[in-house]
Design a protein around this motif. Structure first.
Motif, short mmCIF file in Angstrom:
data_model
loop_
_atom_site.label_atom_id
_atom_site.label_comp_id
_atom_site.label_asym_id
_atom_site.label_seq_id
_atom_site.Cartn_x
_atom_site.Cartn_y
_atom_site.Cartn_z
N ARG A 34 -23.52 -37.56 26.04
CA ARG A 34 -23.06 -38.68 26.87
C ARG A 34 -22.69 -39.72 25.90
O ARG A 34 -21.82 -40.53 25.99
CB ARG A 34 -24.03 -39.19 27.88
N SER A 57 -23.67 -31.53 25.91
CA SER A 57 -24.49 -31.28 26.86
C SER A 57 -23.95 -31.43 28.42
O SER A 57 -22.78 -31.45 28.59
CB SER A 57 -25.30 -32.70 26.78
N ARG A 58 -24.86 -31.34 29.26
CA ARG A 58 -24.67 -31.28 30.57
C ARG A 58 -23.86 -32.55 31.23
O ARG A 58 -23.18 -32.55 32.04
CB ARG A 58 -25.86 -30.59 31.47
N GLN A 95 -21.11 -25.77 27.95
CA GLN A 95 -22.23 -26.51 27.98
C GLN A 95 -23.36 -25.75 27.33
O GLN A 95 -23.49 -24.25 27.43
CB GLN A 95 -22.62 -26.63 29.50
N VAL A 96 -24.45 -26.36 26.76
CA VAL A 96 -25.49 -25.62 26.21
C VAL A 96 -26.68 -26.15 26.82
O VAL A 96 -26.88 -27.18 27.08
CB VAL A 96 -25.49 -26.05 24.60
N GLY A 97 -27.60 -25.11 27.18
CA GLY A 97 -28.77 -25.74 27.83
C GLY A 97 -29.12 -24.58 28.66
O GLY A 97 -28.60 -23.61 28.95
N GLN A 98 -30.25 -25.17 29.67
CA GLN A 98 -30.75 -24.15 30.68
C GLN A 98 -29.82 -23.63 31.53
O GLN A 98 -29.89 -22.42 31.94
CB GLN A 98 -31.99 -25.00 31.45
N THR A 99 -28.78 -24.68 31.94
CA THR A 99 -28.04 -24.16 32.83
C THR A 99 -26.60 -23.82 32.38
O THR A 99 -25.43 -23.64 32.97
CB THR A 99 -27.84 -24.96 34.20
N GLY A 148 -24.73 -37.72 20.01
CA GLY A 148 -24.97 -38.62 20.81
C GLY A 148 -25.72 -37.88 22.05
O GLY A 148 -25.39 -37.77 23.17
N SER A 177 -29.47 -36.82 23.87
CA SER A 177 -30.75 -37.37 23.50
C SER A 177 -31.71 -36.24 23.37
O SER A 177 -32.91 -36.37 22.98
CB SER A 177 -31.28 -38.06 24.89
N GLN A 183 -33.78 -29.46 29.11
CA GLN A 183 -33.00 -28.52 29.37
C GLN A 183 -31.96 -28.27 28.43
O GLN A 183 -31.50 -27.41 28.46
CB GLN A 183 -32.29 -28.89 30.87
N HIS A 184 -31.49 -29.27 27.61
CA HIS A 184 -30.55 -29.18 26.50
C HIS A 184 -31.50 -28.14 25.45
O HIS A 184 -31.02 -27.29 25.04
CB HIS A 184 -30.23 -30.39 26.01
N ASN A 207 -27.99 -40.01 16.15
CA ASN A 207 -28.16 -40.68 17.45
C ASN A 207 -28.60 -41.85 17.00
O ASN A 207 -29.24 -42.27 16.25
CB ASN A 207 -29.32 -40.07 18.33
N ASP A 264 -24.27 -44.79 14.24
CA ASP A 264 -23.39 -44.50 15.27
C ASP A 264 -22.49 -43.15 14.86
O ASP A 264 -21.94 -43.14 13.84
CB ASP A 264 -22.58 -45.55 15.35
N LEU A 265 -22.59 -42.19 16.00
CA LEU A 265 -21.73 -40.92 15.83
C LEU A 265 -20.28 -41.14 15.23
O LEU A 265 -19.71 -40.48 14.43
CB LEU A 265 -21.87 -40.14 16.93
P1 FAD Z 1 -28.24 -39.00 27.59
O1 FAD Z 1 -29.49 -38.50 27.76
O2 FAD Z 1 -27.81 -39.92 28.40
O3 FAD Z 1 -28.18 -39.11 25.85
C1 FAD Z 1 -27.22 -39.75 25.35
C2 FAD Z 1 -27.74 -39.90 23.82
O4 FAD Z 1 -26.57 -40.51 23.23
C3 FAD Z 1 -28.81 -41.11 24.08
O5 FAD Z 1 -29.86 -40.51 23.21
C4 FAD Z 1 -28.29 -42.43 23.05
O6 FAD Z 1 -29.04 -43.05 22.28
C5 FAD Z 1 -27.20 -41.61 22.12
N1 FAD Z 1 -26.07 -42.35 21.94
C6 FAD Z 1 -25.02 -43.23 22.47
N2 FAD Z 1 -24.15 -43.76 22.10
C7 FAD Z 1 -24.25 -43.40 20.62
C8 FAD Z 1 -23.39 -43.49 19.61
N3 FAD Z 1 -22.19 -44.25 19.64
N4 FAD Z 1 -23.64 -42.69 18.43
C9 FAD Z 1 -24.91 -42.01 18.49
N5 FAD Z 1 -25.70 -42.08 19.49
C10 FAD Z 1 -25.25 -42.46 20.77
N6 FAD Z 1 -28.70 -30.79 30.10
C11 FAD Z 1 -28.05 -30.15 29.13
O7 FAD Z 1 -27.60 -30.40 28.32
N7 FAD Z 1 -27.90 -28.58 29.45
C12 FAD Z 1 -28.16 -28.06 30.40
O8 FAD Z 1 -28.00 -27.04 30.46
C13 FAD Z 1 -29.15 -28.79 31.40
N8 FAD Z 1 -29.62 -28.16 32.70
C14 FAD Z 1 -30.10 -29.04 33.66
C15 FAD Z 1 -30.88 -28.10 34.65
C16 FAD Z 1 -31.48 -29.13 35.51
C17 FAD Z 1 -32.28 -28.33 36.53
C18 FAD Z 1 -31.72 -30.59 35.30
C19 FAD Z 1 -32.38 -31.25 36.31
C20 FAD Z 1 -30.97 -30.99 34.33
C21 FAD Z 1 -30.30 -30.22 33.55
N9 FAD Z 1 -29.63 -31.05 32.21
C22 FAD Z 1 -29.13 -30.04 31.16
C23 FAD Z 1 -29.56 -32.29 32.06
C24 FAD Z 1 -30.55 -33.05 31.07
O9 FAD Z 1 -31.71 -33.30 31.88
C25 FAD Z 1 -30.27 -34.35 30.47
O10 FAD Z 1 -29.69 -35.17 31.71
C26 FAD Z 1 -28.74 -34.13 29.74
O11 FAD Z 1 -29.02 -33.35 28.88
C27 FAD Z 1 -28.57 -35.47 29.02
O12 FAD Z 1 -27.40 -35.34 28.43
P2 FAD Z 1 -27.15 -36.16 27.11
O13 FAD Z 1 -28.05 -35.86 26.08
O14 FAD Z 1 -25.74 -36.07 26.57
O15 FAD Z 1 -27.00 -37.76 27.71
#
Ligand code: FAD
Length: 306
Positions: free
Chosen positions: A194, A219-220, A233-237, A250, A252, A256-257, A271, A289-290
């Motif tokens: 994200r 990420s998802r 997509q990398v992760g559980q699903t 970027g 977290s 699941q990831h 991050n 910052d990425l």
């Molecule tokens: P966030 O958690 O929102 O993290 C974004 C990160 O980016 C934050 O840590 C922030 O500090 C950082 N950031 C923001 N801007 C910058 C910047 N400019 N420079 C550097 N860092 C920055 N997720 C998966 O990935 N894969 C799966 O297969 C998966 N399966 C799931 C299955 C189930 C049943 C459920 C409930 C969830 C699943 N998820 C899965 C979702 C998972 O729980 C998280 O919601 C998801 O991984 C979050 O994605 P993220 O880390 O990209 O986003």
């Protein structure tokens, strides 16, 4: 080939023979390569019903061979196909199956497998009491043996078990996959989450992946937002990967990831938040910052790698 390598080690430890099975188009050539990579003998089936993968004819053939020849252990990769076949065959043989194995050793004449449980939070050591013991092994968890042109052996040719009219599934066409590098085979993966902020934010992620000749993961959250296709997509699903180098940008590091990437050999996290869970998992955590770090890394690697 990774399964052939593990099979060789287990067969030596159990004073058994290692037999490679190759089904489908070019099976005989693959069978000969399996001999070069360590199998004692091989069985090939090139029947036209096996040209396009379908679980029914593949599983029927493996079940028949296993019933007749009574191996102690059956190994495949934990690929989509491997899991498909082994699940069906385990039912036919009433055998236990150990899936997604990341390590294996012999204990009391049985294979003791190490496999992740609870989405990778823990690893468990498990033994299947059934014969055969059936294992699917995670991509890249075991080394692939190199081919030795001097090695050879017997390749036995066998016929298919099911005829075309006994197979319910028909292959009607193919769609080309996007992208050039398969995530599960990649030695290097650069993933965006994200934090990349949008489709355009994947540009520096793709650039670094290109410079490193790696694959692009996600990420998802990034996939759900429609910034990149699900196949990344990398992760559980999504996909389970085990590259030599995983660079999370970027992301977290939700459980699941992590389930899909925590067995990566070296993890780098970029991050802005030092408290993000991925930073604890990473060997190298870059709190920046990425959008500043990625172009700098790409430029530096370009210089080093030419
Ligand atoms: P966030 O958690 O929102 O993290 C974004 C990160 O980016 C934050 O840590 C922030 O500090 C950082 N950031 C923001 N801007 C910058 C910047 N400019 N420079 C550097 N860092 C920055 N997720 C998966 O990935 N894969 C799966 O297969 C998966 N399966 C799931 C299955 C189930 C049943 C459920 C409930 C969830 C699943 N998820 C899965 C979702 C998972 O729980 C998280 O919601 C998801 O991984 C979050 O994605 P993220 O880390 O990209 O986003």
């Amino acid at each position: 080939w990774e399964a052939v390598g593990l099979g060789r080690t287990l067969a030596d430890g159990m004073s058994q023979k290692l037999v490679a099975l190759a089904f489908g188009k070019n099976a005989a050539a693959l069978a000969r390569e399996a001999l070069q990579r360590g199998a004692d003998s091989a069985i090939a089936c090139e029947d036209a019903t096996l040209t396009d993968f379908r679980v029914e004819p593949y599983a029927a053939l493996l079940s028949k061979l296993a019933s007749e020849r009574k191996p102690d252990v059956i190994l495949t990769g934990a690929t989509t196909r491997g899991r498909d076949i082994m699940g069906a065959v385990a039912v036919d043989l009433e055998a236990g199956i150990l899936s997604d194995v990341i390590n294996a050793e012999l204990s009391g004449g049985k294979v003791m497998a190490t496999r992740p449980v609870y989405a990778g939070k823990l690893t468990a050591k498990v033994v299947s009491e059934s014969t055969p013991q059936m294992l699917t092994i995670r991509n890249r968890a075991f080394p692939a043996p190199t081919a030795d042109a001097g090695r050879s052996g017997e390749v036995e040719s066998v016929g298919a078990v099911l005829s075309e009219d006994q197979i319910a599934t028909k292959v009607t066409g193919f769609e080309a996959a996007q992208g050039t590098v398969s995530l599960t085979d990649a030695a290097i993966i650069v993933s965006g989450g994200r934090g990349v902020g949008g489709s355009d934010g994947f540009a520096p992620v793709r650039e670094l992946a290109g410079v490193l000749n790696g694959a692009v993961g996600a990420s998802r959250a990034a996939v759900d937002a429609g910034w990149i296709a699900y196949e990344h997509q990398v992760g559980q699903t999504g996909k389970t990967v085990s590259p030599d180098l995983y660079i999370a940008c970027g992301i977290s590091g939700a459980i699941q990831h992590q389930a899909g990437m925590r067995t990566s050999k070296v993890i780098v996290a970029i991050n802005k938040d030092i408290d993000a869970p991925i930073m604890k998992l990473a060997r190298y955590a870059i709190t920046e910052d990425l959008f500043a770090v990625l172009p700098a890394l790409s430029a530096e690697f370009k210089k080093k790698l030419g």
